[in-house]
Design an enzyme around this catalytic site. Structure first.
Site, PDB file in Angstrom:
ATOM      1  N   HIS A  52      -3.465   0.524 -21.528  1.00  9.13           N
ATOM      2  CA  HIS A  52      -4.001   0.389 -22.892  1.00  9.13           C
ATOM      3  C   HIS A  52      -4.886   1.602 -23.180  1.00  9.13           C
ATOM      4  O   HIS A  52      -4.409   2.724 -23.116  1.00  9.13           O
ATOM      5  CB  HIS A  52      -4.740  -0.957 -22.983  1.00  9.13           C
ATOM      6  CG  HIS A  52      -5.116  -1.399 -24.364  1.00  9.13           C
ATOM      7  ND1 HIS A  52      -4.681  -0.822 -25.501  1.00  9.13           N
ATOM      8  CD2 HIS A  52      -5.925  -2.422 -24.765  1.00  9.13           C
ATOM      9  CE1 HIS A  52      -5.195  -1.434 -26.556  1.00  9.13           C
ATOM     10  NE2 HIS A  52      -5.958  -2.408 -26.152  1.00  9.13           N
TER      11      HIS A  52
ATOM     12  N   HIS B 274       5.596   2.026 -26.320  1.00  8.72           N
ATOM     13  CA  HIS B 274       4.686   1.163 -27.075  1.00  8.72           C
ATOM     14  C   HIS B 274       5.375  -0.185 -27.296  1.00  8.72           C
ATOM     15  O   HIS B 274       6.580  -0.258 -27.498  1.00  8.72           O
ATOM     16  CB  HIS B 274       4.350   1.794 -28.436  1.00  8.72           C
ATOM     17  CG  HIS B 274       3.110   1.241 -29.051  1.00  8.72           C
ATOM     18  ND1 HIS B 274       3.113   0.077 -29.764  1.00  8.72           N
ATOM     19  CD2 HIS B 274       1.833   1.669 -29.023  1.00  8.72           C
ATOM     20  CE1 HIS B 274       1.887  -0.178 -30.187  1.00  8.72           C
ATOM     21  NE2 HIS B 274       1.079   0.764 -29.740  1.00  8.72           N
TER      22      HIS B 274
ATOM     23  N   ASP C 147      -1.945   7.998 -27.173  1.00  6.53           N
ATOM     24  CA  ASP C 147      -2.689   8.525 -26.013  1.00  6.53           C
ATOM     25  C   ASP C 147      -2.088   9.788 -25.425  1.00  6.53           C
ATOM     26  O   ASP C 147      -2.676  10.378 -24.518  1.00  6.53           O
ATOM     27  CB  ASP C 147      -2.750   7.446 -24.923  1.00  6.53           C
ATOM     28  CG  ASP C 147      -3.599   6.267 -25.378  1.00  6.53           C
ATOM     29  OD1 ASP C 147      -3.089   5.135 -25.420  1.00  6.53           O
ATOM     30  OD2 ASP C 147      -4.768   6.492 -25.748  1.00  6.53           O
TER      31      ASP C 147
HETATM   32  C1  SDX Z   1      -2.188   1.783 -26.511  1.00  9.95           C
HETATM   33  O1  SDX Z   1      -0.674  -2.384 -28.550  1.00  9.95           O
HETATM   34  C2  SDX Z   1      -1.260  -1.403 -29.097  1.00  9.95           C
HETATM   35  O2  SDX Z   1      -1.262  -1.264 -30.311  1.00  9.95           O
HETATM   36  C3  SDX Z   1      -2.000  -0.456 -28.170  1.00  9.95           C
HETATM   37  C4  SDX Z   1      -2.498   0.807 -28.806  1.00  9.95           C
HETATM   38  C5  SDX Z   1      -3.652   0.558 -29.741  1.00  9.95           C
HETATM   39  O3  SDX Z   1      -3.885   1.382 -30.641  1.00  9.95           O
HETATM   40  O4  SDX Z   1      -4.404  -0.443 -29.518  1.00  9.95           O
HETATM   41  O5  SDX Z   1      -1.451   1.445 -29.521  1.00  9.95           O
HETATM   42  C6  SDX Z   1      -3.025   1.773 -27.749  1.00  9.95           C
HETATM   43  O6  SDX Z   1      -2.464   1.049 -25.596  1.00  9.95           O
HETATM   44  C7  SDX Z   1      -0.971   2.675 -26.456  1.00  9.95           C
HETATM   45  C8  SDX Z   1      -0.138   2.503 -25.148  1.00  9.95           C
HETATM   46  C9  SDX Z   1      -0.804   3.319 -24.034  1.00  9.95           C
HETATM   47  N1  SDX Z   1      -0.194   3.042 -22.753  1.00  9.95           N
HETATM   48  C10 SDX Z   1       0.570   3.957 -22.121  1.00  9.95           C
HETATM   49  O7  SDX Z   1       0.873   5.056 -22.588  1.00  9.95           O
HETATM   50  C11 SDX Z   1       1.026   3.535 -20.723  1.00  9.95           C
HETATM   51  C12 SDX Z   1       2.516   3.892 -20.539  1.00  9.95           C
HETATM   52  N2  SDX Z   1       3.297   3.032 -21.406  1.00  9.95           N
HETATM   53  C13 SDX Z   1       3.653   1.790 -20.921  1.00  9.95           C
HETATM   54  O8  SDX Z   1       3.279   1.286 -19.706  1.00  9.95           O
HETATM   55  C14 SDX Z   1       4.397   0.859 -21.859  1.00  9.95           C
HETATM   56  O9  SDX Z   1       5.234   1.599 -22.644  1.00  9.95           O
HETATM   57  C15 SDX Z   1       3.509  -0.036 -22.704  1.00  9.95           C
HETATM   58  C16 SDX Z   1       2.557  -0.793 -21.858  1.00  9.95           C
HETATM   59  C17 SDX Z   1       2.768   0.789 -23.693  1.00  9.95           C
HETATM   60  C18 SDX Z   1       4.429  -0.999 -23.460  1.00  9.95           C
HETATM   61  O10 SDX Z   1       5.078  -1.706 -22.484  1.00  9.95           O
HETATM   62  P1  SDX Z   1       6.091  -2.921 -22.823  1.00  9.95           P
HETATM   63  O11 SDX Z   1       6.318  -3.050 -24.273  1.00  9.95           O
HETATM   64  O12 SDX Z   1       5.596  -4.105 -22.076  1.00  9.95           O
HETATM   65  O13 SDX Z   1       7.433  -2.398 -22.231  1.00  9.95           O
HETATM   66  P2  SDX Z   1       7.864  -2.605 -20.726  1.00  9.95           P
HETATM   67  O14 SDX Z   1       6.733  -2.291 -19.809  1.00  9.95           O
HETATM   68  O15 SDX Z   1       8.518  -3.928 -20.614  1.00  9.95           O
HETATM   69  O16 SDX Z   1       8.953  -1.444 -20.580  1.00  9.95           O
HETATM   70  C19 SDX Z   1      10.252  -1.595 -21.119  1.00  9.95           C
HETATM   71  C20 SDX Z   1      11.110  -0.633 -20.301  1.00  9.95           C
HETATM   72  C21 SDX Z   1      10.954  -0.810 -18.802  1.00  9.95           C
HETATM   73  O17 SDX Z   1      12.132  -0.339 -18.205  1.00  9.95           O
HETATM   74  P3  SDX Z   1      13.247  -1.423 -17.693  1.00  9.95           P
HETATM   75  O18 SDX Z   1      12.508  -2.445 -16.864  1.00  9.95           O
HETATM   76  O19 SDX Z   1      13.804  -1.985 -18.966  1.00  9.95           O
HETATM   77  O20 SDX Z   1      14.225  -0.598 -16.896  1.00  9.95           O
HETATM   78  O21 SDX Z   1      10.685   0.716 -20.570  1.00  9.95           O
HETATM   79  C22 SDX Z   1      10.166   1.279 -19.377  1.00  9.95           C
HETATM   80  C23 SDX Z   1       9.853   0.136 -18.430  1.00  9.95           C
HETATM   81  O22 SDX Z   1       9.937   0.575 -17.091  1.00  9.95           O
HETATM   82  N3  SDX Z   1       8.964   2.002 -19.757  1.00  9.95           N
HETATM   83  C24 SDX Z   1       8.630   3.203 -19.304  1.00  9.95           C
HETATM   84  C25 SDX Z   1       7.442   3.522 -19.967  1.00  9.95           C
HETATM   85  N4  SDX Z   1       7.091   2.521 -20.777  1.00  9.95           N
HETATM   86  C26 SDX Z   1       8.032   1.575 -20.644  1.00  9.95           C
HETATM   87  N5  SDX Z   1       9.229   4.018 -18.396  1.00  9.95           N
HETATM   88  C27 SDX Z   1       8.612   5.213 -18.159  1.00  9.95           C
HETATM   89  N6  SDX Z   1       7.461   5.581 -18.786  1.00  9.95           N
HETATM   90  C28 SDX Z   1       6.855   4.777 -19.678  1.00  9.95           C
HETATM   91  N7  SDX Z   1       5.718   5.158 -20.271  1.00  9.95           N
END
Ligand code: SDX
Length: 443
Positions: free
Chosen positions: A269, A308, A364
């Site tokens: 997050h 996201h 981010d």
């Molecule tokens: C913020 O919610 C908000 O609005 C938050 C925010 C705000 O203003 O408050 O926007 C701020 O928190 C932005 C997000 C910052 N976090 C990151 O950058 C961390 C990296 N990103 C992730 O871990 C992920 O994308 C999330 C947590 C942001 C979202 O995750 P989801 O929706 O739960 O998706 P998921 O983890 O289920 O992933 C779906 C697929 C998976 O692959 P499969 O299992 O389908 O094979 O996508 C892959 C994940 O492995 N994946 C990624 C990835 N993010 C998801 N693979 C590589 N790199 C990534 N960053």
């Protein structure tokens, strides 16, 4: 097409049919309770771990269209606010629901400015942390402790009390954040300079040294203020959900905001901006980007700053931040990490792994590169997220308190544990073994 706004459900276990109303493109989960196989059946639950497809409230604050990459505060597009507004005015918009006129903005600015000082005891708290304490840990602890300074904050149903706590938190969080930074640096605390803007004052409390009056660089002040606008609210994200859940017990807003800061601290997050920089520094050069892309695709770590839950397109905030970076570099000099970030983005946006999962840069991905260029240590990056988000949290808190549909949050569960079993005297018990289906560690 029948044109009726309802869902017809046939329970194939009983053949019974149910008509469930659809409102705002949603059904009420409570309407599922009527679906039973017999009178002992408590009724159907909806199961949605992490609330990936569940609306927990109705809100008028922020609108996001994840497919189109749209973000609006109270109906105003984020691009217009970033270009034409300032953080304090945007905070007024988010909290009050309308842009202020000249008179109301002057009163708002005065009200916030009058609350930038903190109780001298706060210094004692901050001094009590270890020399290397992460500033987000200091923020969680200190904001939670603020509930003990303002017992009047418990009057959550009193409008004037809500207004006063909102001014206090928006006014004081920059002071606490700046003092956490000064402690890390072993520097004396700088008191607020109320002649400066909200963001200029924050910069003064961070960076004023022996000069009589700190003069913020106007380019950096504007860049940080726009970054604050971009981070001010984002509907029901993890930390706002934490805030609403804690506040639903009718606790004071300081305790609820402390919970929100704790949720924001996490690397998935608000802690992602810190994780992005650590990732870019580990990659080290543009030539090593392909090697890391390969790692992320194999599930070895994540491309931090990408992806996201809601945006399945480019985060509109990331587009604006990318532009701000170059304005800041005019003053600070270019942060070489941006070349690595740009190469990561270039390759990822062409790679099916990321395209198929709709993974794009989020807020981010580029913000930390700017913060680092400005001289912030990486541990301060999530703090720079928490400061502006306080306006959003206070607006979401007030909306929750006033929402007649809301009550204490208490979700249900699906029990998959042991059926009833009876106590056995210790002498007669078999050795505890790790069962195949055990979900907890064997002792
Ligand atoms: C913020 O919610 C908000 O609005 C938050 C925010 C705000 O203003 O408050 O926007 C701020 O928190 C932005 C997000 C910052 N976090 C990151 O950058 C961390 C990296 N990103 C992730 O871990 C992920 O994308 C999330 C947590 C942001 C979202 O995750 P989801 O929706 O739960 O998706 P998921 O983890 O289920 O992933 C779906 C697929 C998976 O692959 P499969 O299992 O389908 O094979 O996508 C892959 C994940 O492995 N994946 C990624 C990835 N993010 C998801 N693979 C590589 N790199 C990534 N960053």
């Amino acid at each position: 097409m029948t044109g009726r706004n309802t869902l017809t459900i046939i329970d194939n276990r009983t053949g019974k049919q149910y008509e469930i109303p659809i409102e705002h493109n949603a059904i009420r989960a409570a309407d599922l309770k009527q679906i039973k196989v017999n009178d002992e059946d408590p009724g159907l639950l909806s199961y949605d771990p992490a609330l990936t497809n569940t609306a927990t409230c109705k809100s008028r604050i922020t609108f996001i269209d994840g497919e189109k990459g749209i973000l609006r505060y109270r109906g105003y597009p984020i691009e217009e606010l970033a270009e034409k507004s300032n953080y304090l005015e945007t905070a007024y918009l988010i909290v009050k629901g309308e842009l202020p006129d000249v008179k109301h903005f002057a009163a708002w600015r005065q009200n916030i400015t009058n609350h930038t000082m903190v109780h001298e005891n706060i210094k004692t708290f901050i001094e009590g942390f270890r020399y290397d304490a992460h500033p987000m840990g200091i923020l969680v602890g200190t904001i939670g402790a603020m509930s003990t300074f303002y017992p009047d904050a418990k009057n959550i149903h009193d409008l004037e009390s809500r207004r006063l706590q909102t001014r206090r938190l928006i006014g004081k969080i920059p002071t606490i954040a700046a003092w956490a930074y000064r402690k890390m640096r072993g520097l004396p605390y700088v008191y607020p300079d109320n002649d400066l803007s909200y963001t200029g004052n924050f910069m003064s409390m961070l960076w004023k040294m022996t000069e009589l009056k700190y003069k913020p660089d106007p380019v950096l002040e504007r860049a940080l203020d726009v970054l604050f606008i971009l981070h001010a609210d984002h509907e029901q994200n993890c930390s706002t959900n934490a805030l609403r859940s804690v506040a639903s017990s009718q606790v004071d807003p300081y305790s609820a905001v402390a919970a929100a800061v704790a949720a924001l601290y996490g690397p998935l997050h608000g802690g992602a901006n810190e994780a992005v920089i650590r990732m870019l520094m580990e990659i080290g050069s543009v030539s090593r980007v392909p090697e890391y892309i390969k790692k992320f695709k194999s599930g070895e770590g994540r491309l931090m700053g990408f992806g996201h839950r809601v945006y399945k397109n480019y985060d509109p905030r990331a587009k604006i931040i990318k532009k701000i970076a170059y304005e800041v570099f005019e003053v600070t000099g270019k942060n070489p990490l941006i070349d690595i970030a740009l190469e990561l983005e270039r390759i990822a946006l062409q790679d099916d792994y990321f395209i198929s999962r709709k993974l794009y840069p989020n807020v981010d991905f580029y913000s930390g590169i700017i913060y680092q260029a400005m001289g912030f240590p990486v541990t301060m990056f999530p703090v720079l997220f928490a400061i502006p988000r306080t306006a959003g949290w206070m607006a979401q808190w007030a909306e929750l308190v006033r929402d007649p549909e809301q009550k204490i949050t208490r979700p249900r569960q699906i029990y998959i544990g042991e059926p009833e079993r009876h106590y056995i005297p210790i002498e007669e018990r078999p050795e505890p073994t790790q069962r195949e289906d055990a979900v907890s560690e064997a002792i």
